[in-house]
Design a protein around this motif. Structure first.
Motif, PDB file in Angstrom:
ATOM      1  N   ASP A 145     -34.735 -16.412 -11.705  1.00 41.82           N
ATOM      2  CA  ASP A 145     -33.783 -16.393 -10.609  1.00 41.82           C
ATOM      3  C   ASP A 145     -33.661 -14.964 -10.124  1.00 41.82           C
ATOM      4  OD1 ASP A 145     -33.281 -19.103 -10.809  1.00 41.82           O
ATOM      5  OD2 ASP A 145     -31.591 -18.827 -12.188  1.00 41.82           O
ATOM      6  N   ASP A 146     -33.594 -14.787  -8.819  1.00 40.39           N
ATOM      7  CA  ASP A 146     -33.504 -13.447  -8.241  1.00 40.39           C
ATOM      8  C   ASP A 146     -32.061 -12.981  -8.273  1.00 40.39           C
ATOM      9  OD1 ASP A 146     -34.363 -11.136  -7.051  1.00 40.39           O
ATOM     10  OD2 ASP A 146     -34.356 -11.971  -5.039  1.00 40.39           O
ATOM     11  N   GLN A 147     -31.660 -12.336  -9.373  1.00 40.23           N
ATOM     12  CA  GLN A 147     -30.277 -11.866  -9.529  1.00 40.23           C
ATOM     13  C   GLN A 147     -30.238 -10.417  -9.874  1.00 40.23           C
ATOM     14  OE1 GLN A 147     -27.987 -14.392 -12.092  1.00 40.23           O
ATOM     15  NE2 GLN A 147     -28.759 -16.220 -11.108  1.00 40.23           N
TER      16      GLN A 147
END
Length: 123
Positions: free
Chosen positions: A121-123
């Motif tokens: 996930d792009d976090q």
């Protein structure tokens, strides 16, 4: 999440002969897979080259957030096409994309080339 079968339509096995065969082996396999996936939850797409030329005919099975697989070294047959679609359906039913070996269709056993982890996930 949709499971996709990406099919290389430029794949040619070593014995392919343009003079004898009007379609590439990949085009033949793509048509067979598309017929068997029609009306199911599985989507298909054709691409020109999965860069697995030593392993033709090549397909990739992918879905967002799941393990993805590249399979190859297939003959373009009805049995192979059905096995690929059946495996993709099992992949679609799996939360992670992991299909237990005992549930693999015979037609795909011995044809796995790569496995890719889902992107983080792009976090």
């Amino acid at each position: 999440m949709t499971t996709w079968i990406t099919i290389c339509d430029t794949c040619k096995r070593e014995d392919w002969d343009a003079a004898r065969d009007p379609l590439t082996d990949g085009e033949v396999l793509a048509a067979l897979i598309e017929e068997r996936a029609e009306g199911s939850e599985i989507k298909t797409r054709r691409v020109s080259c999965l860069m697995g030329c030593d392993n033709s005919c090549n397909v990739a099975i992918q879905a967002d957030g799941k393990l993805a697989y590249t399979l190859g070294k297939f003959d373009p047959t009805i049995e192979v096409a059905q096995g690929v679609v059946d495996y993709a359906k099992a992949h679609a039913s799996s939360v992670s994309g992991l299909v237990p070996y005992g549930e693999w269709p015979q037609a795909v056993k011995g044809h796995f080339v790569t496995r890719h982890m889902p992107l983080p996930d792009d976090q």
